[in-house]
Design an enzyme around this catalytic site. Sequence first.
Site, PDB file in Angstrom:
ATOM      1  N   GLU A   3       8.453  -0.356  -7.306  1.00  0.00           N
ATOM      2  CA  GLU A   3       9.032   0.293  -6.013  1.00  0.00           C
ATOM      3  C   GLU A   3       8.874  -0.370  -5.106  1.00  0.00           C
ATOM      4  O   GLU A   3       8.315  -1.509  -4.800  1.00  0.00           O
ATOM      5  CB  GLU A   3       8.278   1.729  -5.862  1.00  0.00           C
ATOM      6  N   HIS A  60      -2.003   0.561  -4.734  1.00  0.00           N
ATOM      7  CA  HIS A  60      -1.222   0.886  -3.544  1.00  0.00           C
ATOM      8  C   HIS A  60      -1.520   1.952  -3.148  1.00  0.00           C
ATOM      9  O   HIS A  60      -1.741   2.935  -4.155  1.00  0.00           O
ATOM     10  CB  HIS A  60       0.002   0.537  -3.566  1.00  0.00           C
ATOM     11  N   ARG A  62      -3.710   7.119 -11.491  1.00  0.00           N
ATOM     12  CA  ARG A  62      -4.571   7.195 -10.393  1.00  0.00           C
ATOM     13  C   ARG A  62      -5.894   6.704 -10.499  1.00  0.00           C
ATOM     14  O   ARG A  62      -6.392   6.915 -11.467  1.00  0.00           O
ATOM     15  CB  ARG A  62      -4.538   8.716 -10.083  1.00  0.00           C
TER      16      ARG A  62
HETATM   17 ZN    ZN Z   1       3.525   4.224  -6.222  1.00  0.00          ZN
END
Ligand code: ZN
Length: 328
Positions: free
Chosen positions: A118, A175, A195
């Site tokens: 991304e 990130h 996560r």
């Molecule tokens: Zn992400």
Amino acid sequence: MEKNTILFMRPVLKEKIWGGNRLSRDFGYDVGEDSRIGECWGISAVPGSETCVAEGPFEGKTLAQLWSEDRELFGGLNYEQFPLMVKIIDAAGDLSIQVHPDDSYARRVEGKPFGKTECWYILDCDRTASIIYGHNARTEEELKTMISEGRWDDLLCEIPVKSGDFLQINPGTIHAIKAGTMILETQQSSDLTYRLYDYDRVDKDGNKRELHIDKCIDNIRVPAERPRKPSTLSAAADIRNLMGDGRLGESFVLELFACRCYTVFEIRVGGSLRLKQPFPFLNMSVVDGFGEINEHPISKGDHFIVPCDFGNISLTGNLKLVASTVMY
Ligand code: ZN
């Protein structure tokens, strides 16, 4: 086939515990007063959250339907799914610290066609805004120790950001977006997120969100990649060849980044700009201003896809757009 049709998308809005109210206030999306809408999925073929066409001959069709029924709109590409997704994110609170897998891990472990590479274009942020990007562990052992001991301040790298910044986030990069930041995210068509840490937050029922520590450790690259500045100058000549010499007064096209998964452009229009569309498709999101595309009115918050063989794109008005495509 209607290759002269621009595919205007009806976005999908997502409520998030960290969401703010700027997607309705600044971008004009139609949401309830008190809702905390964190994400607007402007262009998406992710199952369950597909955007559909808002008007014209394809009205009501989802992007996934068009992909399976009218592949020529996308130059006959042979990915399993429409390959990209575009979101606008309004972070009023901090997002969880996370990491994404690459394609091979996504296929092997999750049975999904795409991992998640991304990139972020910072639309707006507080003067002191920062993001989490990368980590300080030198070895895999050190990474595991720091995670198990919860030494987040030692582990995580935080870097300042300002509006107009661009960041590429490769799979395996830790990130997180922090509070006070609005971004446009261009990504592979995937929702695979692991996560690592969620600031020990609880929801209104006292529950924490699930963590995926083992999958995070499987995917986190050690040592971490440092953020790279996009190389805009070397790309300028290529863009002129591909899209025409767009530079006209205040108007220009800038390649922000190109990788295996996507190429992302920033487009500014101050008056008028004519572009070729030499790609299998071109995703476009208006992130500021208003004007017209081929005489159809557009304004901040609009997302659309210009299909293959569309011909020339003619933009007028005062506009800032972020566009993306994949290369053949
Ligand atoms: Zn992400």
